[in-house]
Structures are given as structure tokens and as C-alpha cells.
Design a protein around this motif. Structure first.
Motif, PDB file in Angstrom:
ATOM      1  N   ILE A 111      80.949 123.235 -17.300  1.00 51.52           N
ATOM      2  CA  ILE A 111      79.565 123.680 -17.775  1.00 51.52           C
ATOM      3  C   ILE A 111      78.478 122.250 -17.630  1.00 51.52           C
ATOM      4  O   ILE A 111      77.966 121.873 -17.397  1.00 51.52           O
ATOM      5  N   LYS A 112      79.366 121.049 -18.346  1.00 49.80           N
ATOM      6  CA  LYS A 112      78.556 120.244 -17.840  1.00 49.80           C
ATOM      7  C   LYS A 112      78.939 119.179 -16.481  1.00 49.80           C
ATOM      8  O   LYS A 112      78.292 118.620 -16.020  1.00 49.80           O
ATOM      9  N   GLU A 113      80.234 119.560 -16.095  1.00 46.93           N
ATOM     10  CA  GLU A 113      79.956 119.575 -14.216  1.00 46.93           C
ATOM     11  C   GLU A 113      78.912 120.202 -13.713  1.00 46.93           C
ATOM     12  O   GLU A 113      78.109 119.424 -12.710  1.00 46.93           O
ATOM     13  N   ALA A 114      78.796 121.480 -14.118  1.00 47.74           N
ATOM     14  CA  ALA A 114      78.033 122.146 -13.063  1.00 47.74           C
ATOM     15  C   ALA A 114      76.231 121.536 -13.615  1.00 47.74           C
ATOM     16  O   ALA A 114      76.014 121.118 -12.149  1.00 47.74           O
ATOM     17  N   ARG A 115      76.135 121.211 -14.148  1.00 42.82           N
ATOM     18  CA  ARG A 115      74.906 120.272 -14.732  1.00 42.82           C
ATOM     19  C   ARG A 115      74.603 118.916 -13.731  1.00 42.82           C
ATOM     20  O   ARG A 115      73.564 119.205 -13.479  1.00 42.82           O
ATOM     21  N   ARG A 116      75.830 118.531 -13.917  1.00 46.58           N
ATOM     22  CA  ARG A 116      75.698 116.740 -13.498  1.00 46.58           C
ATOM     23  C   ARG A 116      75.601 117.794 -11.364  1.00 46.58           C
ATOM     24  O   ARG A 116      74.844 116.988 -10.793  1.00 46.58           O
ATOM     25  N   THR A 117      76.118 117.935 -11.210  1.00 50.60           N
ATOM     26  CA  THR A 117      76.407 118.746  -9.307  1.00 50.60           C
ATOM     27  C   THR A 117      74.951 119.028  -9.732  1.00 50.60           C
ATOM     28  O   THR A 117      73.984 118.397  -8.234  1.00 50.60           O
ATOM     29  N   ALA A 118      74.467 119.434 -10.251  1.00 47.23           N
ATOM     30  CA  ALA A 118      72.782 120.366 -10.085  1.00 47.23           C
ATOM     31  C   ALA A 118      71.420 119.497 -10.337  1.00 47.23           C
ATOM     32  O   ALA A 118      71.078 119.270  -9.505  1.00 47.23           O
ATOM     33  N   GLU A 119      72.252 117.997 -11.085  1.00 44.17           N
ATOM     34  CA  GLU A 119      71.343 116.877 -11.656  1.00 44.17           C
ATOM     35  C   GLU A 119      71.398 116.293  -9.792  1.00 44.17           C
ATOM     36  O   GLU A 119      70.277 115.813  -9.848  1.00 44.17           O
ATOM     37  N   GLU A 120      72.259 116.368  -8.883  1.00 44.55           N
ATOM     38  CA  GLU A 120      72.482 115.572  -8.677  1.00 44.55           C
ATOM     39  C   GLU A 120      72.149 116.296  -6.772  1.00 44.55           C
ATOM     40  O   GLU A 120      70.805 115.319  -6.473  1.00 44.55           O
ATOM     41  N   VAL A 121      72.232 117.237  -6.766  1.00 42.82           N
ATOM     42  CA  VAL A 121      71.875 117.969  -5.228  1.00 42.82           C
ATOM     43  C   VAL A 121      69.743 117.664  -5.684  1.00 42.82           C
ATOM     44  O   VAL A 121      69.179 117.716  -5.158  1.00 42.82           O
ATOM     45  N   SER A 122      69.444 118.491  -7.155  1.00 38.70           N
ATOM     46  CA  SER A 122      68.161 117.647  -7.731  1.00 38.70           C
ATOM     47  C   SER A 122      67.446 116.792  -7.156  1.00 38.70           C
ATOM     48  O   SER A 122      66.454 116.021  -6.302  1.00 38.70           O
ATOM     49  N   GLN A 123      68.085 115.613  -7.433  1.00 42.25           N
ATOM     50  CA  GLN A 123      68.209 114.324  -6.814  1.00 42.25           C
ATOM     51  C   GLN A 123      68.089 113.728  -5.721  1.00 42.25           C
ATOM     52  O   GLN A 123      67.333 112.976  -4.855  1.00 42.25           O
ATOM     53  N   ASP A 124      68.869 114.074  -4.073  1.00 39.49           N
ATOM     54  CA  ASP A 124      69.127 114.235  -3.442  1.00 39.49           C
ATOM     55  C   ASP A 124      67.526 114.732  -2.724  1.00 39.49           C
ATOM     56  O   ASP A 124      67.114 113.906  -1.492  1.00 39.49           O
ATOM     57  N   VAL A 125      67.600 115.999  -3.526  1.00 47.46           N
ATOM     58  CA  VAL A 125      66.229 117.091  -2.621  1.00 47.46           C
ATOM     59  C   VAL A 125      64.772 115.968  -2.782  1.00 47.46           C
ATOM     60  O   VAL A 125      63.863 116.033  -1.888  1.00 47.46           O
ATOM     61  N   SER A 126      64.666 115.384  -3.772  1.00 50.77           N
ATOM     62  CA  SER A 126      63.747 114.493  -4.492  1.00 50.77           C
ATOM     63  C   SER A 126      63.377 113.191  -3.878  1.00 50.77           C
ATOM     64  O   SER A 126      62.257 112.131  -3.031  1.00 50.77           O
ATOM     65  N   ASP A 127      64.413 112.820  -3.066  1.00 52.22           N
ATOM     66  CA  ASP A 127      64.563 111.536  -2.531  1.00 52.22           C
ATOM     67  C   ASP A 127      64.353 111.726  -0.930  1.00 52.22           C
ATOM     68  O   ASP A 127      63.645 110.759  -0.774  1.00 52.22           O
ATOM     69  N   GLU A 128      64.757 112.936  -0.695  1.00 49.30           N
ATOM     70  CA  GLU A 128      64.640 113.676   0.906  1.00 49.30           C
ATOM     71  C   GLU A 128      63.360 113.526   0.456  1.00 49.30           C
ATOM     72  O   GLU A 128      62.503 112.824   1.981  1.00 49.30           O
ATOM     73  N   ALA A 129      62.537 114.504  -0.679  1.00 48.60           N
ATOM     74  CA  ALA A 129      61.357 114.628   0.394  1.00 48.60           C
ATOM     75  C   ALA A 129      60.032 112.721  -0.046  1.00 48.60           C
ATOM     76  O   ALA A 129      59.867 112.937   0.281  1.00 48.60           O
ATOM     77  N   SER A 130      60.681 112.197  -1.378  1.00 50.33           N
ATOM     78  CA  SER A 130      60.332 110.495  -0.480  1.00 50.33           C
ATOM     79  C   SER A 130      60.421 110.110   0.254  1.00 50.33           C
ATOM     80  O   SER A 130      59.387 109.182   0.717  1.00 50.33           O
ATOM     81  N   GLU A 131      61.194 110.117   0.818  1.00 49.80           N
ATOM     82  CA  GLU A 131      61.493 109.581   2.197  1.00 49.80           C
ATOM     83  C   GLU A 131      60.680 109.787   3.327  1.00 49.80           C
ATOM     84  O   GLU A 131      59.983 109.197   4.187  1.00 49.80           O
ATOM     85  N   GLY A 132      60.969 111.142   3.108  1.00 50.58           N
ATOM     86  CA  GLY A 132      59.610 112.609   4.378  1.00 50.58           C
ATOM     87  C   GLY A 132      58.332 111.399   3.983  1.00 50.58           C
ATOM     88  O   GLY A 132      57.363 111.383   4.975  1.00 50.58           O
ATOM     89  N   ALA A 133      57.951 111.475   2.815  1.00 46.12           N
ATOM     90  CA  ALA A 133      56.529 111.440   2.293  1.00 46.12           C
ATOM     91  C   ALA A 133      55.826 109.625   2.963  1.00 46.12           C
ATOM     92  O   ALA A 133      55.466 109.425   3.329  1.00 46.12           O
ATOM     93  N   ALA A 134      56.885 109.253   2.617  1.00 46.03           N
ATOM     94  CA  ALA A 134      57.420 107.646   2.912  1.00 46.03           C
ATOM     95  C   ALA A 134      56.927 107.544   4.488  1.00 46.03           C
ATOM     96  O   ALA A 134      56.065 106.786   5.472  1.00 46.03           O
ATOM     97  N   ASP A 135      58.117 108.297   5.196  1.00 53.81           N
ATOM     98  CA  ASP A 135      58.186 108.572   6.860  1.00 53.81           C
ATOM     99  C   ASP A 135      56.257 109.087   7.571  1.00 53.81           C
ATOM    100  O   ASP A 135      55.730 108.752   8.654  1.00 53.81           O
TER     101      ASP A 135
END
Length: 141
Positions: A111-135
Motif C-alpha cells: 500500500i505504501k509503495e502504491a501511494r509513493r508511486t502515485a505521488e511520483e506520477v502526480s508530481q511528474d504530471v504537475s511538473d510537466e504542466a508547469s514546464e508547458g505553461a512556462a514554454d
């Protein structure tokens, strides 16, 4: 015990007050498993705890009557820690909790590993959205 606490709402409140924290249950478990133990041995048995925190937790457990600290009049001085009768009773109460942890450890870790993976994916999506807005802002300029 919590500083200055003079009243509890229930027995669980009292027990959690005495054993609360990350290291106290592990200290109790080690003293139960190995009997009277010197500080250095206890530190090796609970590998991730810092010396400062172990000293603090042992002092709190001693103040609460859970742990006995025996100082031997030798040179060099020797100090051993052991469980009092109250500490043994508390450890007995913790045994089912340890059994529960053993029974469900793999599930808890999954359960902890699944939550950590989900948080990493969410952070990656957020980072990509921020980069896209900056571009887009750079292209508009």
C-alpha cells in the motif's frame, strides 16, 4: 509521559502517552528480547535511532516507571537498562500489535509503495504542466 499531563480520557490515552513515539516500542521490544542491556548494545539493536534520541527516550521511559536504569559502581562506569514489572506488562500488551504487523507487513508495504508511486506520477504530471505553461509564456513574449 506528556509534560504535565494529569488526566487521561481513557486507558488507551494513558498507554499511548507512555509508549508514544517512533522508538519507544522498539526499545521495549529490544529490552524484552534481550533482558538487561547496556546502552551501546541497545543502540546496535535499534540501528537507525540516534544516540541523542535513544538517551531521551530511555529517560522518558525511566521517568514513567517503564524502564529501570542500573548504574554499577565500577571503573569505567557500567549502566544497564531493563524493563520494570510495569514495562513487562506494557510489552505484553504490545505483543498482539507486533503480531498484527508481522501478519500484514507485506500488505502494508504494498500500500505504501502504491501511494509513493502515485505521488511520483502526480508530481511528474504537475511538473510537466508547469514546464508547458512556462514554454507558452516564453513563446508569447
Amino acid at each position: 509521559m506528556a509534560k504535565g499531563k494529569t488526566e487521561y480520557g481513557c486507558g488507551l490515552d494513558a498507554a499511548v502517552d507512555v509508549v508514544g513515539g517512533k522508538w519507544k516500542p522498539l526499545i521495549l521490544w529490544a529490552l524484552h528480547a534481550h533482558g538487561a542491556t547496556r546502552f551501546g548494545e541497545l543502540r546496535r539493536q535499534i540501528a537507525r535511532v540516534s544516540e541523542k534520541v535513544l538517551i531521551q527516550q530511555l529517560r522518558e521511559l525511566e521517568a514513567d516507571g517503564i524502564v529501570h536504569r542500573e548504574v554499577y559502581p565500577e571503573v569505567p562506569p557500567r549502566v544497564e537498562y531493563s524493563l520494570t514489572a510495569l514495562g513487562e506488562a506494557l510489552n505484553t500488551a504490545l505483543l498482539p500489535l507486533g503480531d498484527w504487523g508481522e501478519s500484514f507487513m507485506a500488505e502494508i508495504l504494498a500500500i505504501k509503495e502504491a501511494r509513493r508511486t502515485a505521488e511520483e506520477v502526480s508530481q511528474d504530471v504537475s511538473d510537466e504542466a508547469s514546464e508547458g505553461a512556462a514554454d507558452g509564456a516564453v513563446e508569447a513574449a
